[in-house]
Design an enzyme around this catalytic site. Structure first.
Site, PDB file in Angstrom:
ATOM      1  N   SER A  74       0.869  -1.182   0.000  1.00 27.61           N
ATOM      2  CA  SER A  74       0.000   0.000   0.000  1.00 27.61           C
ATOM      3  C   SER A  74       0.901   1.225   0.000  1.00 27.61           C
ATOM      4  O   SER A  74       1.805   1.340   0.828  1.00 27.61           O
ATOM      5  CB  SER A  74      -0.872   0.000   1.249  1.00 27.61           C
ATOM      6  N   CYS A 104      -6.902  -1.391   7.443  1.00 21.45           N
ATOM      7  CA  CYS A 104      -5.762  -1.851   6.651  1.00 21.45           C
ATOM      8  C   CYS A 104      -4.811  -2.644   7.525  1.00 21.45           C
ATOM      9  O   CYS A 104      -4.507  -2.244   8.647  1.00 21.45           O
ATOM     10  CB  CYS A 104      -5.031  -0.664   6.027  1.00 21.45           C
ATOM     11  N   ASP A 145      -8.330  -2.960   3.115  1.00 23.26           N
ATOM     12  CA  ASP A 145      -7.099  -3.210   2.363  1.00 23.26           C
ATOM     13  C   ASP A 145      -6.282  -4.142   3.255  1.00 23.26           C
ATOM     14  O   ASP A 145      -5.444  -3.711   4.036  1.00 23.26           O
ATOM     15  CB  ASP A 145      -6.352  -1.889   2.111  1.00 23.26           C
ATOM     16  N   TRP A 148      -4.335  -8.037   4.147  1.00 25.84           N
ATOM     17  CA  TRP A 148      -3.543  -9.120   3.596  1.00 25.84           C
ATOM     18  C   TRP A 148      -3.294 -10.162   4.666  1.00 25.84           C
ATOM     19  O   TRP A 148      -3.358  -9.903   5.857  1.00 25.84           O
ATOM     20  CB  TRP A 148      -2.215  -8.577   3.056  1.00 25.84           C
TER      21      TRP A 148
END
Lengths: 296, 677
Positions: B457, B629, B674, B676
């Protein structure tokens, strides 16, 4: 959702995105149930029909995107202005060139209902730009959703290359995640300032947009049915299977059908096995030689 | 040539040639030959193209239709039938591929449309030895069967046929964004078992929202070994496996034609041309690379990539993709253990000439380049790789060990999990620990997956830093159970990109991938950002942008940050920058959790719950946009649960209603992720 105690226009029950979805639910179902769309979803679409659809879409998107460009700084459109991600005109040009050849501009024409749609787009863009988002929503969000399914169907039914030629329209290069993009687009729609009266008009315009699309399909279906009446009707399924042997962008369904008929005639007359073929040639040769000798 | 001369030299036929004839025998013969050939050409050549069409029409017009697939299979010597429930043709394609695969394993398969056969015939399939019914079933719409599978579905529901003796397996095609994910596949799998059939391989669930093709390939690669094991059949019966590519060694080649790590066009790293994208990355010089944390064992870093002159544009929230290189010592060790000349120039050419994929990676190149830039050598290899490599293990026990791990038996799976996955054994580790395994290096290069670009990001705002892209990352480095040290490929590589004053610029091949993670359109809209650890990256960009907007005189709404780290004095990233923004008012609320600074763990979700009323007000009255995020596995889920709690309590809703409310926020683009794993 619970009623809010505040006055802020954004928290008024019914964000534009939700209101639009609700208002167009019925016409959306209507569009899906048109004969043309039902056939398409079953993979029953001929190359000729598909080419006509693409041509109509070209006129529609050219008009839509022309009006979008005109209004790209208009406060009622800016939040949803995503040319790089959404615009389809270039993709359609590429597809039309693939299907019709380099002189595609001269080959295509604008049917009546498509012209109606185009006229409405120009009118809205020039006189009621605050309604333009209704048209953008109807087309683009649809393309990003069901459009992806239609892409696969078209690819299989028309035996188009897996490398994507002829289907650029369905391919959104600038969108890495369709679901997330739709979410972003909705948040943008919801940030457009509007009074309740305008909101209502937008909902009406969206319904109108769907109806215009439905009319385009219906006109296409009428044209297609007339074509089928003129030539010998072949069963749908075999048509799909045999098309695999013909060049996708050289022939349409009508020529293929004639080809089928002549080939059937030919094979009735002449033997197909290699041995028989050679015997025939040899006897022909011998006959010719004999005739020649006799003639001398 | 005179007629008379010809007359005397040529053998005369039975009938004599009259004197003074216009044409000689030769002429007549040649003439008839030409006419014969021409006739052949006109009458028969065209037919070659048309005949296929004719024969394809025939089956439809013929009145006798074989609706028993078992009879058809008996007649054509097949033992495997693959049925497809397909709407768009994907399931049909998978079905065709599976039926073709059967040949590799000494079996014969056929693909079939359930609509064309009497499916009750399934109870007779066991009449064929080693028979198997496979189903590729797509789910349509709201958990419905595809049109061609409707009758089959109805039959399954109504029937009470005994399917004992029937062996089956199902691969489902679905899409996770739909509520009834893979409903049809699941139903067929369950129902067949209920009717007494025997499942010989687990249900595969392909996700079109992710990567359906990959899901299929993964399932298929384990499916066939399971089938072989079940029927006691060896793959192709011989020891040799099926190579997809052919090795060509280049002894005398122009070095200008050899790839040295480029992703696309040859020499694209030497002569850079926009536009830059995944196939044509930009070599961005690294202008800054500093360590962000003050202490602790980890290494957190901030990098700045110079994109001037590239015409690359980005928005805060976008991702930067980098193409890393593998560790040179790892590459060297692989070369050494396999006794290969890594600098040999070679190409791997696809044996299937019709395939679009000519090579597995850019060729011609050297093994060194391939292992460094093109191939993944750090992840634990997948079972299909082990299966293909097994043939090269000269020790029978070791070969058995590899084969077992590649099989789909429960024992095999457990072994693979413990011996490969849990120990994080990469290919080098496996070669070291399986000493008789010495595959040819070219076959290994064919089997290893491609080295993927890594995404980060972007930690900057293009409004403030139009020519620079910032990255915030933590170097991955850990010790495995076996005492080996595994390092993250990209983070280790980035860590070493430290610019120095003199000397040439260190570059990073990169491109920007647009995301949908965006600040709200109106600057007055409040934002709640939750980004612990390196999850703070995009928010550094967001806050920079909000500060910039403020400077521009815009009306900027509440800008709320929830950040978390382990220790205040060790890994509080961007502490000074955040303090500055907070002081200036660009950041209106700064809530930081230090998880390990006290006895009990304190995370961002705990801080959220401390501000329930305030958070609810922002969401419900302020139209706030929420952004999360960072870690997908735990943090994202815990944060989402915290929101459910807040919404339920302060919105006076039941739990399901609160869940619905939050889901709606996501649909409307007011709750973005966002994350992961």
């Amino acid at each position: 959702m619970e009623g809010s105690k505040t006055h802020s226009s954004e928290s008024m029950p019914g964000d534009l995105s939700e209101a639009l979805k609700e208002a167009t639910k019925e016409v959306h179902e209507q569009a899906e149930s048109t004969e043309f769309m039902k056939n398409f979803q079953r993979g029953q679409v001929s190359l000729q029909e598909f080419k006509m659809v693409m041509a109509s879409l070209y006129y529609i998107y050219s008009a839509l995107e022309e009006e979008i460009e005109r209004n790209k700084d208009h406060p009622a459109y800016i939040p949803v202005y995503f040319p790089a991600e959404l615009h389809r005109k270039t993709a359609l040009q590429e597809d039309l060139e693939y299907f019709y050849g380099p002189l595609w501009r001269e080959e295509i024409s604008c049917p009546e209902s498509t012209q109606k749609y185009v006229n409405r787009l120009h009118y809205v863009g020039q006189h009621e730009p605050e309604l333009l988002v209704a048209h953008a929503y109807t087309r683009y969000l649809g393309d990003l959703s069901g459009g992806q399914v239609l892409k696969k169907i078209a690819q299989k039914a028309l035996h188009l290359p897996s490398t994507g030629e002829g289907l650029e329209f369905f391919t959104f290069e600038g969108v890495s995640n369709a679901t997330k993009f739709k979410q972003l687009y909705r948040s943008r729609m919801n940030s457009i300032e509007m009074d309740p009266a305008t909101k209502k008009r937008i909902l009406e315009e969206a319904k109108r947009a769907f109806l215009l699309n439905i009319q385009v399909f219906e006109e296409l279906q009428k044209f297609v049915s007339q074509c089928h009446e003129n030539s010998h009707p072949a069963q749908q399924k075999p048509e799909l299977r045999t098309r695999g042997t013909s060049e996708a962008h050289e022939q349409g369904p009508a020529p293929v059908k004639e080809g089928e008929k002549t080939s059937m005639k030919h094979t009735d007359m002449l033997p197909s096995t290699p041995l028989a073929r050679w015997i025939l040639v040899l006897s022909f040769l011998v006959t010719t030689v004999a005739v020649g000798l006799f003639a001398m | 040539m005179g007629d008379s001369a010809m007359d005397s030299t040529l053998p005369t036929p039975e009938s004599s040639v009259p004197e003074g004839a216009l044409f000689s025998m030769t002429d007549v013969f040649l003439f008839s030959l030409i006419v014969g050939l021409l006739s052949y050409w006109f009458l028969f050549r065209k037919k070659k193209e048309e005949i296929p069409e004719f024969t394809k029409i025939q089956p439809v017009t013929s009145s006798v239709r074989e609706t028993s697939f078992v009879e058809k299979m008996k007649k054509t010597g097949r033992n495997i039938v693959v049925f497809y429930g397909s709407q768009t043709g994907t399931a049909e394609e998978f079905s065709n591929r599976l039926s073709k695969d059967a040949h590799r394993y000494g079996m014969r398969g056929m693909s079939a449309d359930p609509e064309e056969y009497d499916m009750s015939d399934l109870s007779h399939l066991s009449e064929i030895d080693n028979s198997l019914a496979v189903f590729c079933m797509a789910t349509y719409g709201e958990g419905d069967p595809t049109d061609n599978a409707q009758d089959f579905y109805d039959w399954l529901q109504e029937t009470d046929t005994d399917l004992t003796g029937l062996k089956f397996a199902v691969f489902g095609l679905g899409n996770k964004t739909y509520e009834h994910f893979n409903a049809m596949g699941k139903y067929v799998d369950k129902r067949l078992e209920q009717l007494g059939a025997q499942r010989i391989f687990e249900l595969g669930m392909g996700d079109d929202d992710g990567n359906l093709e990959e899901d299929f390939i993964t399932w298929r690669e384990q499916f066939w070994p399971a089938v072989c094991e079940h029927f006691g059949v060896e793959a192709t019966g011989e020891e040799s496996s099926i190579r997809q590519y052919e090795l060509v060694v280049h002894t005398d080649i122009n070095m200008n034609k050899v790839y040295t790590g480029e992703m696309g066009r040859l020499k694209s790293y030497e002569s850079q041309k926009p536009p830059f994208d995944a196939k044509n990355p930009f070599l961005a010089p690294v202008t800054l690379n500093r360590k962000l944390n003050q202490g602790g064992e980890r290494h957190l870093m901030h990098l700045e990539l110079d994109i001037s002159g590239s015409k690359i544009r980005y928005e805060s929230g976008d991702h930067v993709a980098v193409y890393p290189a593998n560790d040179t010592s790892l590459v060297n060790q692989i070369g050494e253990i396999l006794g290969a000349d890594l600098d040999m120039i070679m190409s791997l050419n696809n044996l299937d000439e019709e395939s679009n994929k000519k090579h597995p990676f850019p060729c011609p190149t050297t093994y060194r380049t391939a292992l460094t830039y093109y191939l993944d050598i750090t992840n634990p290899p997948r079972t299909n790789v082990l299966y293909e490599l097994a043939q090269y293990a000269t020790d029978p026990n070791e070969q058995e060990h590899l084969r077992k791990m590649a099989s789909s038996s429960a024992e095999g799976k457990t072994l693979y999990l413990s011996w490969v996955v849990e120990t994080r054994r990469n290919i080098l580790a496996i070669l070291q620990d399986v000493s008789s395994l010495r595959p040819p290096i070219d076959h290994l290069c064919e089997l290893l997956p491609r080295l993927q670009a890594r995404y980060y990001s972007i930690a900057s705002s293009s409004k403030v830093h139009p020519h620079s892209i910032h990255i915030c990352a933590v170097v991955v480095e850990y010790e495995t159970k076996l005492g080996r040290v595994n390092k993250g490929v990209a983070t280790t590589w980035l860590k070493n990109k430290v610019p120095n004053e003199n000397g040439h610029k260190l570059t990073v091949p990169m491109y920007v991938r647009k995301s949908q993670f965006r600040l709200p359109f109106k600057s007055s809209t409040p934002v709640i950002m939750i980004g612990p650890g390196t999850g703070i990256a995009p928010f550094v960009g967001f806050v920079q942008e909000r500060a910039w907007l403020k400077q521009q005189g815009k009306d900027v709404g509440e800008t709320v940050m929830y950040y978390g780290c382990r220790h205040e004095n060790e890994d509080y990233l961007y502490r000074e920058e955040l303090a500055q923004f907070h002081k200036e008012g660009a950041l209106t609320q700064l809530n930081v959790a230090f998880s390990r600074d006290q006895a009990q763990k304190v995370y961002v979700q705990h801080l959220l719950k401390k501000n329930k009323a305030g958070v609810w007000k922002l969401i419900h009255e302020g139209n706030a946009h929420i952004y999360v995020c960072g870690d997908a596995r735990n943090m994202a889920r815990d944060v989402q649960n915290a929101f459910y709690e807040i919404v339920a309590e302060f919105g006076s809703m039941t739990q399901p209603q609160a869940v619905d409310y939050v889901k709606k926020l996501m649909t409307k683009g007011r709750y973005s992720l966002d994350v992961w794993s």
